[in-house]
Design a protein around this motif. Structure first.
Motif, PDB file in Angstrom:
ATOM      1  N   LEU A  80      24.982  55.629 -79.781  1.00  0.00           N
ATOM      2  CA  LEU A  80      25.347  54.780 -78.644  1.00  0.00           C
ATOM      3  C   LEU A  80      24.329  55.005 -77.540  1.00  0.00           C
ATOM      4  O   LEU A  80      24.247  56.104 -76.971  1.00  0.00           O
ATOM      5  N   VAL A  81      23.539  53.961 -77.237  1.00  0.00           N
ATOM      6  CA  VAL A  81      22.442  54.083 -76.275  1.00  0.00           C
ATOM      7  C   VAL A  81      22.810  53.328 -75.003  1.00  0.00           C
ATOM      8  O   VAL A  81      23.034  52.112 -75.033  1.00  0.00           O
ATOM      9  N   THR A  82      22.878  54.050 -73.905  1.00  0.00           N
ATOM     10  CA  THR A  82      23.246  53.473 -72.615  1.00  0.00           C
ATOM     11  C   THR A  82      22.062  53.573 -71.661  1.00  0.00           C
ATOM     12  O   THR A  82      21.346  54.575 -71.657  1.00  0.00           O
ATOM     13  N   GLY A  83      21.869  52.527 -70.876  1.00  0.00           N
ATOM     14  CA  GLY A  83      20.781  52.552 -69.910  1.00  0.00           C
ATOM     15  C   GLY A  83      20.644  51.215 -69.201  1.00  0.00           C
ATOM     16  O   GLY A  83      21.265  50.222 -69.590  1.00  0.00           O
ATOM     17  N   HIS A  84      19.826  51.211 -68.152  1.00  0.00           N
ATOM     18  CA  HIS A  84      19.575  49.980 -67.404  1.00  0.00           C
ATOM     19  C   HIS A  84      18.805  48.984 -68.266  1.00  0.00           C
ATOM     20  O   HIS A  84      18.134  49.376 -69.245  1.00  0.00           O
ATOM     21  N   PRO A  85      18.883  47.694 -67.940  1.00  0.00           N
ATOM     22  CA  PRO A  85      18.068  46.706 -68.656  1.00  0.00           C
ATOM     23  C   PRO A  85      16.592  47.070 -68.586  1.00  0.00           C
ATOM     24  O   PRO A  85      16.095  47.545 -67.557  1.00  0.00           O
ATOM     25  N   GLY A  86      15.895  46.867 -69.708  1.00  0.00           N
ATOM     26  CA  GLY A  86      14.459  47.105 -69.734  1.00  0.00           C
ATOM     27  C   GLY A  86      14.055  48.537 -70.020  1.00  0.00           C
ATOM     28  O   GLY A  86      12.864  48.870 -69.933  1.00  0.00           O
ATOM     29  N   THR A  87      15.007  49.402 -70.384  1.00  0.00           N
ATOM     30  CA  THR A  87      14.648  50.793 -70.670  1.00  0.00           C
ATOM     31  C   THR A  87      14.325  51.009 -72.143  1.00  0.00           C
ATOM     32  O   THR A  87      14.003  52.135 -72.547  1.00  0.00           O
ATOM     33  N   GLY A  88      14.423  49.973 -72.969  1.00  0.00           N
ATOM     34  CA  GLY A  88      14.013  50.087 -74.368  1.00  0.00           C
ATOM     35  C   GLY A  88      15.142  50.403 -75.328  1.00  0.00           C
ATOM     36  O   GLY A  88      14.889  50.918 -76.422  1.00  0.00           O
ATOM     37  N   LYS A  89      16.373  50.091 -74.949  1.00  0.00           N
ATOM     38  CA  LYS A  89      17.520  50.402 -75.802  1.00  0.00           C
ATOM     39  C   LYS A  89      17.430  49.676 -77.142  1.00  0.00           C
ATOM     40  O   LYS A  89      17.552  50.286 -78.218  1.00  0.00           O
ATOM     41  N   SER A  90      17.225  48.371 -77.104  1.00  0.00           N
ATOM     42  CA  SER A  90      17.165  47.583 -78.341  1.00  0.00           C
ATOM     43  C   SER A  90      15.904  47.885 -79.136  1.00  0.00           C
ATOM     44  O   SER A  90      15.934  47.955 -80.372  1.00  0.00           O
ATOM     45  N   THR A  91      14.802  48.064 -78.449  1.00  0.00           N
ATOM     46  CA  THR A  91      13.523  48.299 -79.123  1.00  0.00           C
ATOM     47  C   THR A  91      13.545  49.588 -79.930  1.00  0.00           C
ATOM     48  O   THR A  91      12.827  49.721 -80.927  1.00  0.00           O
ATOM     49  N   LEU A  92      14.383  50.535 -79.517  1.00  0.00           N
ATOM     50  CA  LEU A  92      14.472  51.800 -80.247  1.00  0.00           C
ATOM     51  C   LEU A  92      14.822  51.565 -81.717  1.00  0.00           C
ATOM     52  O   LEU A  92      14.273  52.229 -82.606  1.00  0.00           O
ATOM     53  N   ALA A  93      15.721  50.639 -81.992  1.00  0.00           N
ATOM     54  CA  ALA A  93      16.108  50.364 -83.383  1.00  0.00           C
ATOM     55  C   ALA A  93      14.905  49.894 -84.190  1.00  0.00           C
ATOM     56  O   ALA A  93      14.698  50.325 -85.335  1.00  0.00           O
ATOM     57  N   TYR A  94      14.092  49.018 -83.605  1.00  0.00           N
ATOM     58  CA  TYR A  94      12.909  48.509 -84.307  1.00  0.00           C
ATOM     59  C   TYR A  94      11.859  49.601 -84.484  1.00  0.00           C
ATOM     60  O   TYR A  94      11.162  49.640 -85.505  1.00  0.00           O
ATOM     61  N   ALA A  95      11.762  50.498 -83.493  1.00  0.00           N
ATOM     62  CA  ALA A  95      10.790  51.584 -83.599  1.00  0.00           C
ATOM     63  C   ALA A  95      11.150  52.532 -84.744  1.00  0.00           C
ATOM     64  O   ALA A  95      10.271  52.976 -85.492  1.00  0.00           O
ATOM     65  N   PRO A 254      24.334  53.580 -92.685  1.00  0.00           N
ATOM     66  CA  PRO A 254      23.216  52.967 -91.948  1.00  0.00           C
ATOM     67  C   PRO A 254      22.906  53.706 -90.653  1.00  0.00           C
ATOM     68  O   PRO A 254      23.758  54.417 -90.102  1.00  0.00           O
ATOM     69  N   PHE A 255      21.667  53.535 -90.181  1.00  0.00           N
ATOM     70  CA  PHE A 255      21.305  54.030 -88.860  1.00  0.00           C
ATOM     71  C   PHE A 255      21.693  52.945 -87.868  1.00  0.00           C
ATOM     72  O   PHE A 255      21.071  51.880 -87.821  1.00  0.00           O
ATOM     73  N   ILE A 256      22.727  53.205 -87.089  1.00  0.00           N
ATOM     74  CA  ILE A 256      23.312  52.199 -86.203  1.00  0.00           C
ATOM     75  C   ILE A 256      22.966  52.517 -84.757  1.00  0.00           C
ATOM     76  O   ILE A 256      23.225  53.628 -84.279  1.00  0.00           O
ATOM     77  N   VAL A 257      22.382  51.551 -84.075  1.00  0.00           N
ATOM     78  CA  VAL A 257      22.110  51.661 -82.642  1.00  0.00           C
ATOM     79  C   VAL A 257      23.022  50.674 -81.926  1.00  0.00           C
ATOM     80  O   VAL A 257      22.930  49.468 -82.133  1.00  0.00           O
ATOM     81  N   LEU A 258      23.936  51.206 -81.129  1.00  0.00           N
ATOM     82  CA  LEU A 258      24.787  50.370 -80.283  1.00  0.00           C
ATOM     83  C   LEU A 258      24.260  50.474 -78.860  1.00  0.00           C
ATOM     84  O   LEU A 258      24.125  51.584 -78.326  1.00  0.00           O
ATOM     85  N   THR A 259      23.931  49.337 -78.251  1.00  0.00           N
ATOM     86  CA  THR A 259      23.398  49.383 -76.891  1.00  0.00           C
ATOM     87  C   THR A 259      24.460  48.982 -75.881  1.00  0.00           C
ATOM     88  O   THR A 259      25.337  48.166 -76.162  1.00  0.00           O
ATOM     89  N   SER A 260      24.376  49.590 -74.703  1.00  0.00           N
ATOM     90  CA  SER A 260      25.317  49.301 -73.629  1.00  0.00           C
ATOM     91  C   SER A 260      24.597  49.423 -72.299  1.00  0.00           C
ATOM     92  O   SER A 260      23.780  50.327 -72.104  1.00  0.00           O
ATOM     93  N   ASN A 261      24.913  48.503 -71.396  1.00  0.00           N
ATOM     94  CA  ASN A 261      24.366  48.578 -70.040  1.00  0.00           C
ATOM     95  C   ASN A 261      25.245  49.425 -69.131  1.00  0.00           C
ATOM     96  O   ASN A 261      25.016  49.478 -67.922  1.00  0.00           O
TER      97      ASN A 261
END
Length: 357
Positions: A80-95, A254-261
């Motif tokens: 569960l990845v929490t952070g402000h918009p633009g901190t790379g939460k979603s991109t982490l899954a692709y990385a 699976p490696f699951i990334v859940l993003t939250s603002n």
């Protein structure tokens, strides 16, 4: 004994060591045995859109992010990845998918209307009815696979007969969540984007799938005695997934990334089952590294004062790193008499996300 540092945050695809195969054995309570295995093209693009593929390589993961990604990988738990918009939460899954060569990222964008079933699969009931009507009229089955033969009559227990199911898998498509929990030899990467926008019940509904590593497709369970094995289409259009007796069970969690603002609280039971990562706003050193990775050394040198301006403005309001990248790109790459001056450009691009800037 497994190797802890499976994901290293280098942005370089692991083609030599195959570190993902050297993870620690799963905890006894996180062992799954789904079958038959579904083939996976590990070198397929991590994203269907080019921007996602390009963001994965220059992603700048800090030490804490690398550590918690590996904790999630070894424990077979969601991140569960929490952070402000633009901190790379979603991109982490692709990385992670890019570096460990885990194939295309399965992305599920959450809205208030998202349901567990919509993430698992979609059954085209209307198409199925149209196909049945076409068969009754003596026409070829509309949803049958090309070249598929008409089915034989299947006897009922009362001595009568009816047509058996015709390639019902043609009318079922797995969603991102459903595909991630198909039996693959390696973990699929699932991005559940903006889980905090979901209906209040969805996080708790996800827990059963996360804990059991499996789910049922009732439309296939009803015909499991007649057709125990059905091939269905995955969300990423990869190799078909074979459903056994109406259920799908993962082999590798699976490696699951859940993003939250951070816009809402989650139930304690949900948080307890996740590895939690809070992504802080990048500091000046990381900002420079991000700009360098995306635009090169020359852009960093030219944008030194712009970076200072961005950091000062960020102290006063909410700004995202991609806004800075846009501003640097325009100043570095765009020229000509019609280009706005620097201050005007900065005011346009570096507007606070609250709308007050």
């Amino acid at each position: 004994m497994g190797e802890f540092l499976v994901y290293q945050g280098t942005g370089v695809a692991d083609r030599d060591d195959d570190r993902i195969l050297r993870r620690a054995e799963p905890p006894p309570w996180r062992v799954f045995d789904g079958e038959p295995l579904t083939p996976l093209d590990r070198d397929a693009p991590v994203g269907r859109r080019l921007p996602y593929r390009r963001r994965a390589v220059p992603y700048q993961a800090d030490e804490n992010t690398v550590r918690l990604v590996n904790v999630a990988l070894h424990l077979r738990r969601p991140l569960l990845v929490t952070g402000h918009p633009g901190t790379g939460k979603s991109t982490l899954a692709y990385a992670v998918a890019h570096e460990l060569r885990l194939g295309p990222v399965l992305r599920w964008s959450i809205t208030s209307r998202s349901t567990l079933t919509s993430g698992l699969y979609h059954y085209d009931a209307v198409g199925r009815i149209e196909e049945a009507n076409a068969r009754a009229a003596g026409q070829p089955a509309l949803g049958a696979a090309a070249g598929a033969a008409e089915p034989d009559a299947v006897p009922r227990g009362d001595g009568s007969s009816r047509w058996g199911p015709v390639d019902i898998g043609s009318f079922i498509r797995l969603g991102p969540l459903g595909t991630a929990f198909a039996p693959y030899a390696l973990p699929r990467v699932l991005l559940i984007d903006e889980i905090d926008k979901s209906d209040i019940d969805l996080p708790n509904e996800l827990l059963d799938v996360f804990e059991e590593g499996e789910y049922a497709i009732p439309e296939l369970q009803r015909i499991a005695d007649l057709v125990p094995l059905v091939r269905v289409r995955p969300a990423d259009n990869g190799e078909p997934v074979t459903v056994n007796d109406g259920r799908i069970r993962c082999r590798e969690f699976p490696f699951i990334v859940l993003t939250s603002n951070g816009e809402r609280e989650f139930p304690p039971a949900f948080l307890r089952r996740c590895v939690q990562l809070d992504l802080a706003q990048p500091d000046e050193r990381r900002i420079e590294a991000i700009v360098r990775a995306h635009l090169g050394d020359e852009a960093v040198a030219e944008a030194a004062d712009l970076i200072d301006d961005f950091l000062a403005r960020r102290e006063q309001g909410q700004l995202a790193t991609d806004q800075l990248l846009n501003a640097v790109y325009l100043l570095h790459r765009a020229s000509g008499d019609a280009r706005p001056d620097r201050d005007e450009l900065v005011n346009v691009v570096l507007r606070e996300l609250s709308g007050s800037g």
